[in-house]
Design an enzyme around this catalytic site. Sequence first.
Site, PDB file in Angstrom:
ATOM      1  N   ASN A  75      -9.227  -0.814   3.092  1.00 46.28           N
ATOM      2  CA  ASN A  75      -9.109  -1.359   1.742  1.00 46.28           C
ATOM      3  C   ASN A  75      -7.942  -2.345   1.602  1.00 46.28           C
ATOM      4  OD1 ASN A  75      -7.081   0.581   1.839  1.00 46.28           O
ATOM      5  ND2 ASN A  75      -7.615   1.548  -0.104  1.00 46.28           N
ATOM      6  N   ASP A 112       0.869  -1.173   0.000  1.00 48.19           N
ATOM      7  CA  ASP A 112       0.000   0.000   0.000  1.00 48.19           C
ATOM      8  C   ASP A 112       0.914   1.234   0.000  1.00 48.19           C
ATOM      9  OD1 ASP A 112      -2.343   1.672   0.526  1.00 48.19           O
ATOM     10  OD2 ASP A 112      -1.546   1.816   2.563  1.00 48.19           O
TER      11      ASP A 112
END
Length: 254
Positions: A205, A17
Site C-alpha cells: 500500500n 507509513d
Amino acid sequence: MNVMHQVQAKYKLIALDLDGTLLTDREQITDETKKWIQYAVDNGVKVIFSTGRGLQTAKGIWDELGLDSPMVLLNGAEIWEGPGRLYKRIFIPRETIRRIHAIAAERGDWYWGYSVESLTGAKDWTPEMFERDWMKFGIGCQDHKKLAGLKEEMLSWGSLEITHSAPVNMEISVQGITKESGVRQVCQMLGLSMSDVIAMGDSHNDAKLLKAAGLGVAMANGEEHIKSIADVITATNNEDGVAQAIRKYLFQIE
C-alpha cells in the site's frame, strides 16, 4: 538535539507509513527516531503520516509526537488538516459494503472495517453496522491463492481500490483512493509538489506513493517489490531506519 540555526532540508515534507516503518515490531517509536523527526520539524519540514490506520489507532501516535500537521489515514480515504481538523472522507457506497461483507463473512478468515464511529471486527459486526458509513474494509486470509481470488473478483466490479499491508490481508477503498492520492491533496493544501516529498514505507500500500514522491525510501524489512521500486533503502524499522533516512537524505549528514 539543540538547533542553533536553520538547516536547509532537501525535502519539505516527510510522509511516513506507521506499521513496519515508523513503529518498531513492538509498536514503539525509538528515541532516536523521535529526535530526528523533531529536528526535521524544527527546520521547517512538515512530517505527516501516510498510513492504512484510522484515527482510532493513529491518534495516540500523532499525540505522542506532538505533530500539528496534516495526516493521510486509511490509505487516503481520510485526510486531516491537523489535530481535530477534518479535511475529507471518502466513503465506500453502503450497497458495496454489503457485497464485500457477504464475501468476507463467507470466505475470509477474518475481516474488519473503519467507519466514522469505530474500528469494527467480525465479532462485533451487527446488522446496525450497515447503517454506518465505511471508508476502508479489510479481509484477512491465510490462504494466499484464495485471497488472490477474492481480490481478482472484487477488482472486476470496477469500483474498488485494493491493496495490502501484509501478505495475508487485503484492504479495500474506493477506486483511485491511495496513500499517493492523499499525499497529493496534502501537497495542494500546503502549496507543495510531489517532488518536495520524501516518503517511507514497507508494504504494497506504499508502492504508488514511493514511486510518485521526490524520494521513495523502502525499509530494509519491507516487501521485496517495495525495495525494488524504491529510490533508496534504509535500515529496518527496529534499527532506526526512519531516523537514518532523515539524517542522510534530508540533511546529508553521514
